[in-house]
Design a protein around this motif. Structure first.
Motif, PDB file in Angstrom:
ATOM      1  N   THR A 162       0.827  -1.205   0.000  1.00  0.00           N
ATOM      2  CA  THR A 162       0.000   0.000   0.000  1.00  0.00           C
ATOM      3  C   THR A 162       0.861   1.255   0.000  1.00  0.00           C
ATOM      4  O   THR A 162       0.565   2.232  -0.697  1.00  0.00           O
ATOM      5  CB  THR A 162      -0.914   0.015   1.240  1.00  0.00           C
ATOM      6  OG1 THR A 162      -1.694  -1.179   1.251  1.00  0.00           O
ATOM      7  CG2 THR A 162      -1.840   1.218   1.238  1.00  0.00           C
TER       8      THR A 162
ATOM      9  N   VAL B 218       6.609   2.167   4.566  1.00  0.00           N
ATOM     10  CA  VAL B 218       6.463   2.353   6.018  1.00  0.00           C
ATOM     11  C   VAL B 218       7.839   2.695   6.577  1.00  0.00           C
ATOM     12  O   VAL B 218       8.700   1.825   6.732  1.00  0.00           O
ATOM     13  CB  VAL B 218       5.884   1.100   6.688  1.00  0.00           C
ATOM     14  CG1 VAL B 218       5.733   1.332   8.191  1.00  0.00           C
ATOM     15  CG2 VAL B 218       4.546   0.722   6.064  1.00  0.00           C
TER      16      VAL B 218
ATOM     17  N   VAL C 280      -1.174  -4.557   9.113  1.00  0.00           N
ATOM     18  CA  VAL C 280      -1.722  -3.350   9.751  1.00  0.00           C
ATOM     19  C   VAL C 280      -0.811  -2.159   9.486  1.00  0.00           C
ATOM     20  O   VAL C 280      -1.277  -1.060   9.159  1.00  0.00           O
ATOM     21  CB  VAL C 280      -1.909  -3.572  11.266  1.00  0.00           C
ATOM     22  CG1 VAL C 280      -2.377  -2.289  11.951  1.00  0.00           C
ATOM     23  CG2 VAL C 280      -2.906  -4.696  11.521  1.00  0.00           C
ATOM     24  N   GLU C 281       0.495  -2.370   9.611  1.00  0.00           N
ATOM     25  CA  GLU C 281       1.459  -1.284   9.384  1.00  0.00           C
ATOM     26  C   GLU C 281       1.396  -0.785   7.943  1.00  0.00           C
ATOM     27  O   GLU C 281       1.493   0.415   7.679  1.00  0.00           O
ATOM     28  CB  GLU C 281       2.870  -1.773   9.707  1.00  0.00           C
ATOM     29  CG  GLU C 281       3.147  -1.989  11.181  1.00  0.00           C
ATOM     30  CD  GLU C 281       2.644  -3.315  11.722  1.00  0.00           C
ATOM     31  OE1 GLU C 281       2.772  -3.538  12.934  1.00  0.00           O
ATOM     32  OE2 GLU C 281       2.129  -4.126  10.933  1.00  0.00           O
TER      33      GLU C 281
ATOM     34  N   GLN D 285      -1.159  -0.743   6.013  1.00  0.00           N
ATOM     35  CA  GLN D 285      -2.366   0.049   5.825  1.00  0.00           C
ATOM     36  C   GLN D 285      -2.275   1.419   6.500  1.00  0.00           C
ATOM     37  O   GLN D 285      -2.759   2.420   5.957  1.00  0.00           O
ATOM     38  CB  GLN D 285      -3.572  -0.710   6.362  1.00  0.00           C
ATOM     39  CG  GLN D 285      -3.876  -2.005   5.601  1.00  0.00           C
ATOM     40  CD  GLN D 285      -5.035  -2.759   6.210  1.00  0.00           C
ATOM     41  OE1 GLN D 285      -6.109  -2.205   6.417  1.00  0.00           O
ATOM     42  NE2 GLN D 285      -4.835  -4.032   6.497  1.00  0.00           N
ATOM     43  N   LYS D 286      -1.630   1.458   7.673  1.00  0.00           N
ATOM     44  CA  LYS D 286      -1.573   2.707   8.436  1.00  0.00           C
ATOM     45  C   LYS D 286      -0.332   3.545   8.130  1.00  0.00           C
ATOM     46  O   LYS D 286      -0.288   4.732   8.484  1.00  0.00           O
ATOM     47  CB  LYS D 286      -1.634   2.403   9.931  1.00  0.00           C
ATOM     48  CG  LYS D 286      -2.969   1.803  10.368  1.00  0.00           C
ATOM     49  CD  LYS D 286      -3.077   1.698  11.874  1.00  0.00           C
ATOM     50  CE  LYS D 286      -4.467   1.211  12.280  1.00  0.00           C
ATOM     51  NZ  LYS D 286      -4.627   1.123  13.752  1.00  0.00           N
TER      52      LYS D 286
ATOM     53  N   LEU E 235       2.677   3.178   9.421  1.00  0.00           N
ATOM     54  CA  LEU E 235       3.503   3.353  10.613  1.00  0.00           C
ATOM     55  C   LEU E 235       4.040   1.996  11.062  1.00  0.00           C
ATOM     56  O   LEU E 235       3.317   0.994  11.013  1.00  0.00           O
ATOM     57  CB  LEU E 235       2.688   3.966  11.761  1.00  0.00           C
ATOM     58  CG  LEU E 235       2.180   5.388  11.558  1.00  0.00           C
ATOM     59  CD1 LEU E 235       1.175   5.751  12.651  1.00  0.00           C
ATOM     60  CD2 LEU E 235       3.336   6.375  11.564  1.00  0.00           C
TER      61      LEU E 235
ATOM     62  N   VAL F 225       2.583  -0.974  14.768  1.00  0.00           N
ATOM     63  CA  VAL F 225       1.298  -0.540  15.319  1.00  0.00           C
ATOM     64  C   VAL F 225       0.283  -1.677  15.340  1.00  0.00           C
ATOM     65  O   VAL F 225      -0.847  -1.491  15.774  1.00  0.00           O
ATOM     66  CB  VAL F 225       0.711   0.656  14.518  1.00  0.00           C
ATOM     67  CG1 VAL F 225       1.561   1.890  14.715  1.00  0.00           C
ATOM     68  CG2 VAL F 225       0.570   0.330  13.038  1.00  0.00           C
TER      69      VAL F 225
END
Length: 220
Positions: free
Chosen positions: A41, A44, A64-65, A67-68, A70, A73
């Motif tokens: 995506t 990071v 998760v990282e 997508q966010k 960061l 996380v």
């Protein structure tokens, strides 16, 4: 079988005159140094104290990282934060990043399943770590898991043999020419995701905390 071209590497995307971590982060967002950027995506990059005394280096971002945008996380990140607190390390003195900045995965149905980065990905992304260290100049690097260990301490390093031991920064490790590597120490331990996969999670977590207490003592 078609021949796979070697990644071009991140070096050409690393700004040579950057003075702030945010400048590296902005440049890394456009990195196409290996093929992992195609499916991930986003890049990071690392986060935390720009004057960190200790840098944690993990493997790569997870789902998760990715997508966010960061690092650390997701579930492994939450566990690492607990372990840092339980070990007595001041979280405000920490910077956290990964050896590889893009999520490598394969699709299984509707789920994205983690795949470990290969040696070519580790090598291609290494210039970003060198750039981060050049600005951070930490006292201690905590290496989380085998991928980060191979990136920083060499392909023959085994976390299982040397975990929880303070060691001088290896002379063979790549770093900026003016980086004070002689003053830097390293400590390797398991990746927090290994705790989540362990049959005896309590024992694995206690081992991680014990390793990080060695780091805390070194920083005290």
């Amino acid at each position: 079988m078609p021949r796979t071209e070697a990644p071009i590497g991140a070096q050409q995307f690393v700004p040579s005159n950057a003075r702030e971590l945010d400048e590296f982060k902005a440049a890394a967002a456009h990195c196409t140094g290996c093929e992992l950027h195609r499916d991930a995506t986003q890049t990071v990059f690392g986060r935390g104290n720009a004057h960190a005394r200790v840098v944690f280096v993990g493997e790569q971002p997870g789902d998760v990282e990715d997508q966010k945008g960061l690092p650390f996380v997701g579930p492994a990140g939450r566990l690492l934060r607990d372990a840092v607190d339980d070990a007595g390390i001041d979280a405000s003195s920490v910077y956290i990043t990964n050896a590889v900045k893009h999520f490598r995965f394969e699709w299984r149905g509707q789920r994205r399943i983690h795949q470990s980065p290969g040696p070519a990905h580790i090598t291609a992304c290494h210039p970003w770590l060198v750039a981060e260290f050049a600005l951070l100049r930490p006292e201690l690097v905590v290496v989380l898991g085998a991928t980060a260990a191979k990136s920083l301490l060499g392909p023959s390093f085994r976390v299982t043999r040397s975990r929880g031991q303070l060691m001088p920064w290896p002379a063979s490790a790549q770093h900026p020419e003016d980086f004070p590597a002689a003053q830097l120490q390293a400590l390797a331990t398991i990746h927090p995701s290994a705790v989540l996969r362990a049959d005896d999670r309590d024992a694995a977590y206690a081992g991680l905390v014990d390793d990080l207490k060695v780091a805390a003592t070194a920083l005290a």
